[in-house]
Design an enzyme around this catalytic site. Sequence first.
Site, PDB file in Angstrom:
ATOM      1  N   ALA A  26      94.548   9.665  46.584  1.00  0.00           N
ATOM      2  CA  ALA A  26      94.493   9.622  48.050  1.00  0.00           C
ATOM      3  C   ALA A  26      93.177   9.027  48.542  1.00  0.00           C
ATOM      4  O   ALA A  26      93.144   8.324  49.555  1.00  0.00           O
ATOM      5  CB  ALA A  26      94.673  11.031  48.611  1.00  0.00           C
ATOM      6  N   GLU A  27      92.097   9.292  47.812  1.00  0.00           N
ATOM      7  CA  GLU A  27      90.779   8.846  48.262  1.00  0.00           C
ATOM      8  C   GLU A  27      90.519   7.371  47.988  1.00  0.00           C
ATOM      9  O   GLU A  27      90.019   6.653  48.851  1.00  0.00           O
ATOM     10  CB  GLU A  27      89.690   9.692  47.577  1.00  0.00           C
ATOM     11  CG  GLU A  27      89.610  11.130  48.058  1.00  0.00           C
ATOM     12  CD  GLU A  27      89.025  11.242  49.456  1.00  0.00           C
ATOM     13  OE1 GLU A  27      88.467  10.246  49.963  1.00  0.00           O
ATOM     14  OE2 GLU A  27      89.137  12.327  50.053  1.00  0.00           O
ATOM     15  N   SER A  28      90.822   6.920  46.769  1.00  0.00           N
ATOM     16  CA  SER A  28      90.404   5.568  46.377  1.00  0.00           C
ATOM     17  C   SER A  28      91.464   4.750  45.651  1.00  0.00           C
ATOM     18  O   SER A  28      91.197   3.610  45.274  1.00  0.00           O
ATOM     19  CB  SER A  28      89.176   5.673  45.464  1.00  0.00           C
ATOM     20  OG  SER A  28      89.544   6.292  44.235  1.00  0.00           O
TER      21      SER A  28
END
Length: 237
Positions: free
Chosen positions: A112-114
């Site tokens: 989800a982040e990167s």
Amino acid sequence: MRRLLTISMLALFATALYARETAVLRTGFSISHDHRQQIGDTTRLFFNSSELEYVDVPTDSIVGFEKEEELIPTPAASISPTAPPATVDQIVEKAARDNQLDSDFVRAVIRAESRGNANAVSNKGAQGLMQLMPQTAAGLGVKNSFDPNENVAAGTRYLRGLLAQYHNDPVRALAAYNAGAVRVQQYNGVPPYKETRAYVAGIIRDFNHRKLAQTRAAKNQKRLAKASTGNHPPNGD
């Protein structure tokens, strides 16, 4: 506003203790922090010197504090060949194990982040696999946020601290990871931000999908093993 003023007044009379250390909790978990502040029956653990990110923990749930020793780099040994660098999966497994988290939960956060890009930089300045903000990274002792080992180790430790703060409630912990602990406290739960709500829902959905896929794979493997055993004739035939 009245509550914020009360907190501010308490903070003026509280004793602040500065020194990088780890708070050891009765649950067995530990929280690395830059400094702490005693406020009534609560101990506030600050992740960095800016005091923008912190965790409030009941004082009676803390067993004690341990000072963190800064690692002094040793000269590189002239032994060859060297071991190959760890893969992201290996890094995630170790970080999850060290912080008593499910590795698939950490993978879902990284996705989800990167999207697994170790060199990712957001428009707000967050960096690396787990998108650490520079101040947060510095408070967690990170020297290079683009180093997968440092980034995942620190991000997972930070996530573990948030889970401890919210009594292992992954929804609030994820919301705090995305929008900040201050916003979660302000709204007494997930902030009404479209981005944050989609972020939390996406990670939980990804995590559940991973676990469902593992369950199905295990059942299929068991079915194939049973079928293979049934195809062998008994001894003596």
